[in-house]
Design a protein around this motif. Structure first.
Motif, PDB file in Angstrom:
ATOM      1  N   VAL A 135       0.828  -1.205   0.000  1.00  0.00           N
ATOM      2  CA  VAL A 135       0.000   0.000   0.000  1.00  0.00           C
ATOM      3  C   VAL A 135       0.865   1.258   0.000  1.00  0.00           C
ATOM      4  O   VAL A 135       0.450   2.289   0.505  1.00  0.00           O
ATOM      5  CB  VAL A 135      -0.977   0.011   1.206  1.00  0.00           C
ATOM      6  N   ASP A 136       2.070   1.169  -0.576  1.00  0.00           N
ATOM      7  CA  ASP A 136       2.895   2.340  -0.839  1.00  0.00           C
ATOM      8  C   ASP A 136       3.175   3.189   0.399  1.00  0.00           C
ATOM      9  O   ASP A 136       2.852   4.380   0.422  1.00  0.00           O
ATOM     10  CB  ASP A 136       2.218   3.196  -1.916  1.00  0.00           C
ATOM     11  N   PRO A 137       3.781   2.625   1.439  1.00  0.00           N
ATOM     12  CA  PRO A 137       4.014   3.390   2.654  1.00  0.00           C
ATOM     13  C   PRO A 137       5.000   4.534   2.551  1.00  0.00           C
ATOM     14  O   PRO A 137       4.947   5.437   3.376  1.00  0.00           O
ATOM     15  CB  PRO A 137       4.523   2.330   3.642  1.00  0.00           C
ATOM     16  N   LEU A 161      -4.074   8.838   3.057  1.00  0.00           N
ATOM     17  CA  LEU A 161      -5.353   8.134   3.158  1.00  0.00           C
ATOM     18  C   LEU A 161      -6.279   8.488   2.002  1.00  0.00           C
ATOM     19  O   LEU A 161      -6.959   7.622   1.445  1.00  0.00           O
ATOM     20  CB  LEU A 161      -6.020   8.474   4.492  1.00  0.00           C
ATOM     21  N   GLU A 162      -6.321   9.769   1.645  1.00  0.00           N
ATOM     22  CA  GLU A 162      -7.189  10.168   0.532  1.00  0.00           C
ATOM     23  C   GLU A 162      -6.771   9.478  -0.765  1.00  0.00           C
ATOM     24  O   GLU A 162      -7.613   9.207  -1.628  1.00  0.00           O
ATOM     25  CB  GLU A 162      -7.139  11.690   0.375  1.00  0.00           C
ATOM     26  N   HIS A 163      -5.488   9.174  -0.883  1.00  0.00           N
ATOM     27  CA  HIS A 163      -4.993   8.495  -2.085  1.00  0.00           C
ATOM     28  C   HIS A 163      -5.267   6.995  -2.046  1.00  0.00           C
ATOM     29  O   HIS A 163      -5.529   6.376  -3.082  1.00  0.00           O
ATOM     30  CB  HIS A 163      -3.495   8.759  -2.237  1.00  0.00           C
ATOM     31  N   HIS A 164      -5.198   6.388  -0.839  1.00  0.00           N
ATOM     32  CA  HIS A 164      -5.210   4.928  -0.748  1.00  0.00           C
ATOM     33  C   HIS A 164      -6.540   4.312  -0.315  1.00  0.00           C
ATOM     34  O   HIS A 164      -6.773   3.129  -0.576  1.00  0.00           O
ATOM     35  CB  HIS A 164      -4.111   4.457   0.210  1.00  0.00           C
ATOM     36  N   LEU A 165      -7.382   5.059   0.387  1.00  0.00           N
ATOM     37  CA  LEU A 165      -8.659   4.480   0.800  1.00  0.00           C
ATOM     38  C   LEU A 165      -9.571   4.325  -0.417  1.00  0.00           C
ATOM     39  O   LEU A 165      -9.836   5.280  -1.140  1.00  0.00           O
ATOM     40  CB  LEU A 165      -9.335   5.354   1.853  1.00  0.00           C
TER      41      LEU A 165
END
Length: 276
Positions: A135-137, A161-165
């Motif tokens: 998930v690209d940390p 979060l806006e990118h990954h959720l």
């Protein structure tokens, strides 16, 4: 389980100061912050914890967790991966802090784990490095660790979060189902929830497995136990028998078994010692 609370305004809404130990006092401090409106449907809160302990005085925190997944970034936090997901914890959460450190986290709403992973049950009772989940940390690496950096840290986490959720319709159904459990004290059985949602038990079980990471029966039971902890902490329970009845248990013995299984501490002992 039900720590002392104080509130004050901050840039991220209202912060809740949590004193995790009456003994540690100012040496261990945790605060939670309201998420920005863009994340509120999926995120319950942002939070930060700091500790500064003498070498010979570790601090152990024990919590009766809720059905939420946490995204965590930390330093000085033992052997845990510095960027990690903590799944729904069905056992008593226990963590020992030593020395000095900072941990910042995002508490997803119950049911929102499916916005990050395809099967939330994979995370149950596990601490998983973010990079292991692809998930690209690295986007979080810019977060600073000085005490004044909370605002910048939460801004960075908000962007990540806006990118990954990526919530699905099932995610939103699960969030709504968990919220219904939390606000409706009359939902005491899985059958009650099935009827309230107009679904089948099989579909509900599948929804909770993939989006929550725990069964609906466990979520309902944990909600009742958390309510019990709060009421004992506040002194709102005249007796354990009355408390068990109010929470929908057939008798005190059934409540006592559930409490002991979840916390490894007898309910009578907790009720007696919580105000010491």
């Amino acid at each position: 389980m039900a720590p002392l609370e104080e509130t004050r305004p901050t840039g991220h809404g209202r912060a809740r100061g949590l004193v995790s130990s009456r003994v540690s006092g100012r040496r261990v401090d945790a605060r939670s912050f309201a998420p920005p409106p863009s994340l509120a449907p999926l995120v319950a809160s942002f939070w930060v914890g700091r500790w500064d302990l003498p070498p010979d005085a570790p601090h152990t925190t024990r919590l009766l967790g809720d059905p939420c997944v946490h995204v965590i970034v930390s330093t000085g936090d033992g052997d845990a991966p510095p960027q990690r997901l903590v799944g729904v914890w069905t056992r008593l959460w226990e963590n020992t802090l030593r020395g000095r450190g900072v941990v910042r986290g995002v508490k997803l709403r119950a049911g929102a784990a499916g916005a990050l992973v395809a099967d939330a049950s994979r995370l149950r009772d596990r601490v998983t490095a973010l990079d292991a989940l692809c998930v690209d940390p690295p986007a979080i690496d810019a977060i600073g660790w000085e005490p004044a950096d909370d605002e910048a840290a939460f801004d960075a986490m908000t962007s990540w979060l806006e990118h990954h959720l990526s919530p699905s319709a099932a995610t939103h159904r699960a969030v709504d189902a968990c919220a219904r459990i939390a606000r409706d004290p009359e939902l005491l059985r899985v059958a009650d929830l099935v009827a309230a949602l107009g679904t089948t038990e099989r579909a509900l079980q599948r929804l909770f497995r993939t989006q929550v990471g725990a069964s609906p029966k466990w979520v309902i039971r944990r909600q009742r136990l958390q309510e019990a902890a709060v009421r004992m902490e506040r002194g709102d329970a005249p007796s354990l028998t009355d408390l068990a009845h109010d929470l929908g248990y057939a008798d005190q013995a059934h409540f006592a078994r559930d409490w002991k299984a979840a916390t490894d501490v007898p309910a009578s002992r907790f009720a007696r010692e919580v105000h010491q």
